[in-house]
Design a protein around this motif. Structure first.
Motif, PDB file in Angstrom:
ATOM      1  N   ILE A   1     -13.170  -7.713  24.864  1.00  0.00           N
ATOM      2  CA  ILE A   1     -13.741  -6.816  23.858  1.00  0.00           C
ATOM      3  C   ILE A   1     -15.220  -6.613  24.173  1.00  0.00           C
ATOM      4  N   GLU A   2     -15.630  -5.367  24.209  1.00  0.00           N
ATOM      5  CA  GLU A   2     -17.046  -5.037  24.363  1.00  0.00           C
ATOM      6  C   GLU A   2     -17.480  -4.277  23.112  1.00  0.00           C
ATOM      7  N   MET A   3     -18.418  -4.843  22.375  1.00  0.00           N
ATOM      8  CA  MET A   3     -18.857  -4.207  21.131  1.00  0.00           C
ATOM      9  C   MET A   3     -20.313  -3.796  21.227  1.00  0.00           C
ATOM     10  N   GLU A   4     -20.592  -2.567  20.840  1.00  0.00           N
ATOM     11  CA  GLU A   4     -21.962  -2.036  20.854  1.00  0.00           C
ATOM     12  C   GLU A   4     -22.296  -1.520  19.459  1.00  0.00           C
ATOM     13  N   ILE A   5     -23.346  -2.060  18.878  1.00  0.00           N
ATOM     14  CA  ILE A   5     -23.772  -1.645  17.547  1.00  0.00           C
ATOM     15  C   ILE A   5     -25.034  -0.803  17.678  1.00  0.00           C
ATOM     16  N   LYS A   6     -24.864   0.515  17.556  1.00  0.00           N
ATOM     17  CA  LYS A   6     -26.010   1.422  17.618  1.00  0.00           C
ATOM     18  C   LYS A   6     -26.630   1.604  16.242  1.00  0.00           C
ATOM     19  N   HIS A   7     -25.798   1.842  15.242  1.00  0.00           N
ATOM     20  CA  HIS A   7     -26.255   1.931  13.856  1.00  0.00           C
ATOM     21  C   HIS A   7     -25.215   1.278  12.963  1.00  0.00           C
ATOM     22  N   ASP A   8     -25.656   0.336  12.151  1.00  0.00           N
ATOM     23  CA  ASP A   8     -24.761  -0.380  11.235  1.00  0.00           C
ATOM     24  C   ASP A   8     -25.296  -0.195   9.826  1.00  0.00           C
ATOM     25  N   CYS A   9     -24.670   0.710   9.078  1.00  0.00           N
ATOM     26  CA  CYS A   9     -25.159   1.051   7.737  1.00  0.00           C
ATOM     27  C   CYS A   9     -24.327   0.372   6.659  1.00  0.00           C
ATOM     28  N   GLU A  10     -24.939   0.219   5.496  1.00  0.00           N
ATOM     29  CA  GLU A  10     -24.178  -0.235   4.332  1.00  0.00           C
ATOM     30  C   GLU A  10     -23.379   0.939   3.783  1.00  0.00           C
ATOM     31  N   LEU A  11     -22.154   0.662   3.372  1.00  0.00           N
ATOM     32  CA  LEU A  11     -21.351   1.715   2.763  1.00  0.00           C
ATOM     33  C   LEU A  11     -20.510   1.120   1.644  1.00  0.00           C
ATOM     34  N   GLU A  12     -20.125   1.969   0.722  1.00  0.00           N
ATOM     35  CA  GLU A  12     -19.332   1.535  -0.430  1.00  0.00           C
ATOM     36  C   GLU A  12     -17.860   1.612  -0.065  1.00  0.00           C
ATOM     37  N   CYS A  13     -17.183   0.469  -0.058  1.00  0.00           N
ATOM     38  CA  CYS A  13     -15.786   0.446   0.363  1.00  0.00           C
ATOM     39  C   CYS A  13     -15.071  -0.758  -0.230  1.00  0.00           C
ATOM     40  N   ASP A  14     -13.748  -0.741  -0.078  1.00  0.00           N
ATOM     41  CA  ASP A  14     -12.936  -1.900  -0.433  1.00  0.00           C
ATOM     42  C   ASP A  14     -12.782  -2.748   0.832  1.00  0.00           C
TER      43      ASP A  14
ATOM     44  N   ILE B   1       0.843  -1.204   0.000  1.00  0.00           N
ATOM     45  CA  ILE B   1       0.000   0.000   0.000  1.00  0.00           C
ATOM     46  C   ILE B   1       0.870   1.243   0.000  1.00  0.00           C
ATOM     47  N   LEU B   2       1.981   1.182   0.762  1.00  0.00           N
ATOM     48  CA  LEU B   2       2.902   2.322   0.822  1.00  0.00           C
ATOM     49  C   LEU B   2       3.599   2.546  -0.513  1.00  0.00           C
ATOM     50  N   GLY B   3       3.920   1.437  -1.184  1.00  0.00           N
ATOM     51  CA  GLY B   3       4.767   1.535  -2.361  1.00  0.00           C
ATOM     52  C   GLY B   3       4.079   1.973  -3.626  1.00  0.00           C
ATOM     53  N   LYS B   4       2.814   1.635  -3.801  1.00  0.00           N
ATOM     54  CA  LYS B   4       2.135   2.002  -5.048  1.00  0.00           C
ATOM     55  C   LYS B   4       0.630   2.035  -4.818  1.00  0.00           C
ATOM     56  N   PRO B   5      -0.102   2.760  -5.658  1.00  0.00           N
ATOM     57  CA  PRO B   5      -1.556   2.804  -5.541  1.00  0.00           C
ATOM     58  C   PRO B   5      -2.157   1.416  -5.729  1.00  0.00           C
ATOM     59  N   GLN B   6      -3.130   1.088  -4.904  1.00  0.00           N
ATOM     60  CA  GLN B   6      -3.742  -0.228  -4.975  1.00  0.00           C
ATOM     61  C   GLN B   6      -5.001  -0.206  -5.844  1.00  0.00           C
ATOM     62  N   ALA B   7      -5.247  -1.326  -6.518  1.00  0.00           N
ATOM     63  CA  ALA B   7      -6.468  -1.460  -7.307  1.00  0.00           C
ATOM     64  C   ALA B   7      -7.620  -1.771  -6.346  1.00  0.00           C
ATOM     65  N   VAL B   8      -8.409  -0.757  -6.041  1.00  0.00           N
ATOM     66  CA  VAL B   8      -9.470  -0.932  -5.060  1.00  0.00           C
ATOM     67  C   VAL B   8     -10.725  -1.474  -5.734  1.00  0.00           C
ATOM     68  N   GLN B   9     -11.488  -2.247  -4.993  1.00  0.00           N
ATOM     69  CA  GLN B   9     -12.747  -2.800  -5.484  1.00  0.00           C
ATOM     70  C   GLN B   9     -13.850  -2.377  -4.522  1.00  0.00           C
ATOM     71  N   PHE B  10     -14.546  -1.314  -4.866  1.00  0.00           N
ATOM     72  CA  PHE B  10     -15.599  -0.792  -4.006  1.00  0.00           C
ATOM     73  C   PHE B  10     -16.884  -1.593  -4.188  1.00  0.00           C
ATOM     74  N   LYS B  11     -17.398  -2.087  -3.076  1.00  0.00           N
ATOM     75  CA  LYS B  11     -18.666  -2.808  -3.056  1.00  0.00           C
ATOM     76  C   LYS B  11     -19.443  -2.382  -1.816  1.00  0.00           C
ATOM     77  N   MET B  12     -20.733  -2.676  -1.815  1.00  0.00           N
ATOM     78  CA  MET B  12     -21.551  -2.360  -0.646  1.00  0.00           C
ATOM     79  C   MET B  12     -21.264  -3.384   0.452  1.00  0.00           C
ATOM     80  N   GLU B  13     -20.818  -2.887   1.595  1.00  0.00           N
ATOM     81  CA  GLU B  13     -20.447  -3.755   2.714  1.00  0.00           C
ATOM     82  C   GLU B  13     -21.002  -3.186   4.013  1.00  0.00           C
ATOM     83  N   ARG B  14     -21.041  -4.048   5.041  1.00  0.00           N
ATOM     84  CA  ARG B  14     -21.402  -3.608   6.388  1.00  0.00           C
ATOM     85  C   ARG B  14     -20.171  -3.709   7.283  1.00  0.00           C
ATOM     86  N   CYS B  15     -19.907  -2.646   8.041  1.00  0.00           N
ATOM     87  CA  CYS B  15     -18.731  -2.609   8.906  1.00  0.00           C
ATOM     88  C   CYS B  15     -18.772  -3.715   9.954  1.00  0.00           C
TER      89      CYS B  15
END
Length: 262
Positions: A146-159, A110-124
């Motif tokens: 680990i304590e995890m709390e999910i208040k809002h989990d939206c779909e977002l476009e990401c790699d 990632i540091l050395g060169k731009p990466q070929a990103v593949q954006f898709k709809m995902e949930r965090c």
């Protein structure tokens, strides 16, 4: 020379220019001095130094990554082949560690060169759970909860792979901030059109000086660190049109929030 500054700046932010004036006989008649504020020049110099470090880090990372990735691919292939013919002891754990090594190599790329990103709809939440599964053994071994709390989990476009790398790096930093055990809380929420993912540890926190140098290549407080982890995180998040917020206080821990546009 007595110097009084009206603004909150140190003497180091100024340069005194002196001009000597001579009369017709060549005798020194007077000395004229003027102060120049060089605050912006110092900031520009710092940016240039960091850019040079980043270029060097990229070139070094590329050479290291290519040297490691070839034998790593061979090891992974041989392990997969061995498991087909016989039940290899601790196969799943070994493969998990190989995959983690592959992710580390990916950091360098990632540091050395731009990466070929593949954006898709995902949930965090889904990506985050995969990351927690990777660290499950380390969390138990280091007495971390680990304590995890999910208040809002939206779909977002990401790699998916790059966001996973972001979560891996931040969670790794949170774990290293708790060498004697502790608790890490993760909260998923939304704010002003952004999906927010906040990692909070109850460690010692950071000083103001350390906070200001976060993300600077080769500037780190860890004995085995290189200062590249958060720099990579910032680069990925910026490519996703997001940003990062960090709050810390000595003795009470650190909170890192990732903002990704929904």
């Amino acid at each position: 020379l007595e110097l009084t500054l009206e603004r909150k700046e140190t003497v180091e932010h100024y340069i005194l220019d002196v001009v000597r004036v001579y009369d017709a006989k060549g005798t020194l008649a007077r000395v004229i001095g003027s102060l120049r504020n060089i605050t912006e020049m110092k900031k520009t110099e710092e940016v240039l130094r960091n850019t040079e470090k980043l270029v060097f880090a990229g070139e070094l990372a590329m050479s290291i990554a290519h040297e490691i990735r070839n034998p790593l691919t061979t090891i992974k292939g041989m392990l997969q082949h061995s498991n087909k013919s016989s039940q290899l002891l601790h196969y799943n754990l070994i493969m998990s560690e190989v995959e983690r090594m592959n992710l580390i190599v990916g950091e360098f790329l990632i540091l050395g060169k731009p990466q070929a990103v593949q954006f898709k709809m995902e949930r965090c939440s889904v990506i985050l759970q995969e990351v927690l599964n990777i660290f499950e053994f380390q969390l138990l071994r280091n007495h971390l909860s680990i304590e995890m709390e999910i208040k809002h989990d939206c779909e977002l476009e990401c790699d998916r792979n790059q966001i996973k790398q972001v979560f891996l790096n931040i969670l790794k930093n949170s774990m290293e901030a708790l060498p004697f055990g502790g608790c890490i809380t993760i909260e998923l929420n939304t704010s002003d059109g952004f999906q927010t993912v906040t990692f909070t540890d109850n460690g010692e926190g950071m000083s103001e000086e350390v906070l200001q140098n976060i993300g600077t290549p080769f500037r780190t407080t860890r004995t085995n660190g290189n200062g590249l982890g958060l720099m990579i995180v910032k680069k990925i998040v910026s490519a996703h049109r997001g940003h990062i917020g960090i709050t810390t206080e000595g003795g009470t821990g650190t909170a890192v929030t990732i903002y990704l546009p929904v």
